[in-house]
Motif scaffolding. Sequence first.
Motif, short mmCIF file in Angstrom:
data_model
loop_
_atom_site.label_atom_id
_atom_site.label_comp_id
_atom_site.label_asym_id
_atom_site.label_seq_id
_atom_site.Cartn_x
_atom_site.Cartn_y
_atom_site.Cartn_z
N SER A 190 14.26 -3.97 -4.51
CA SER A 190 13.83 -5.20 -4.04
C SER A 190 12.41 -5.30 -4.82
O SER A 190 12.01 -6.92 -4.10
N ASN A 191 11.43 -4.81 -4.62
CA ASN A 191 10.42 -4.80 -5.21
C ASN A 191 10.00 -3.95 -6.08
O ASN A 191 10.01 -2.73 -6.61
N PRO A 192 8.13 -3.80 -6.87
CA PRO A 192 8.21 -2.94 -7.72
C PRO A 192 8.10 -1.00 -7.84
O PRO A 192 8.43 -0.24 -8.11
N PHE A 193 7.82 -1.18 -6.40
CA PHE A 193 7.76 0.02 -5.60
C PHE A 193 9.40 0.58 -5.65
O PHE A 193 9.61 1.98 -6.34
N GLU A 194 10.08 -0.50 -4.89
CA GLU A 194 11.58 0.76 -4.87
C GLU A 194 12.24 0.30 -6.59
O GLU A 194 13.32 1.49 -6.66
N HIS A 195 11.77 -0.46 -7.47
CA HIS A 195 12.27 -0.33 -9.08
C HIS A 195 11.24 1.26 -9.67
O HIS A 195 11.87 1.84 -10.09
N LEU A 196 10.30 1.13 -8.91
CA LEU A 196 9.90 2.52 -9.81
C LEU A 196 10.45 4.01 -8.38
O LEU A 196 10.47 5.15 -9.87
N CYS A 197 10.70 4.34 -7.87
CA CYS A 197 11.60 5.18 -7.15
C CYS A 197 12.79 5.22 -8.54
O CYS A 197 13.46 6.10 -7.78
N ILE A 228 1.39 6.13 -5.29
CA ILE A 228 2.83 5.31 -4.83
C ILE A 228 3.64 7.16 -4.64
O ILE A 228 2.88 7.25 -5.49
N LEU A 229 4.05 6.61 -3.62
CA LEU A 229 4.67 8.11 -3.21
C LEU A 229 5.88 8.19 -2.74
O LEU A 229 6.20 7.39 -2.25
N SER A 230 6.76 8.84 -2.74
CA SER A 230 8.11 8.27 -2.70
C SER A 230 9.03 10.43 -1.98
O SER A 230 8.04 11.04 -2.89
N ASN A 231 9.80 10.78 -1.02
CA ASN A 231 10.17 11.91 -0.47
C ASN A 231 11.70 10.95 -0.77
O ASN A 231 12.28 10.57 -0.17
#
Length: 186
Positions: A42-49, A169-172
Amino acid sequence: MIIFDDFLPNSNLRKNLTKSSFWDDLKLGVPLTWIDRNKNPSNPFEHLCHLVWNEVVGIKQNIDGWEYWAHYFTAQGVNHLGFHYDTDLSSHVPPDEEDRMVKNGECRTAEQGFIYYAHQSLPKGGYLELVRDNDEIERIEPVPNRLIVFDTSRRHRVTEVKDGVRRSILSNAWHEIPAHYKNIRK
């Protein structure tokens, strides 16, 4: 560890993630946010993830979902992050205690993590450093538009940013949702 340089082409996603106006309200960072593996972004962060976990790494079926957050480091503000693990602990513990807890299995670490550098020019400092099995330090430069997928069960840190801006931007990814998200699952 896998490093992808020039990760995002000149796309709308890259433009959205790297434009300064996008980060103006994010200078204090983005809090940890959980997203289930089957939820649409729903946002650019989530699109990247979604792109990284589903299309690049391809681990979607093996995980409940992922968490994401962002960092904004400058020499004048928050400028580094000490050695740590990415764990399921719901509160901060001193580094020695965290190290002991990880080694004794008293907490879980994420399955994998990634960092994407969303700044437009190379900052001075701000390296990602990871501790190898032999206690040597591996150092990775925060090159703009670089994606690093790495084992977050290794101790890691961010060195001091001495000049410029380091936006990341970080994700686990987690096989099972960490306990501190279970009451707020979306």
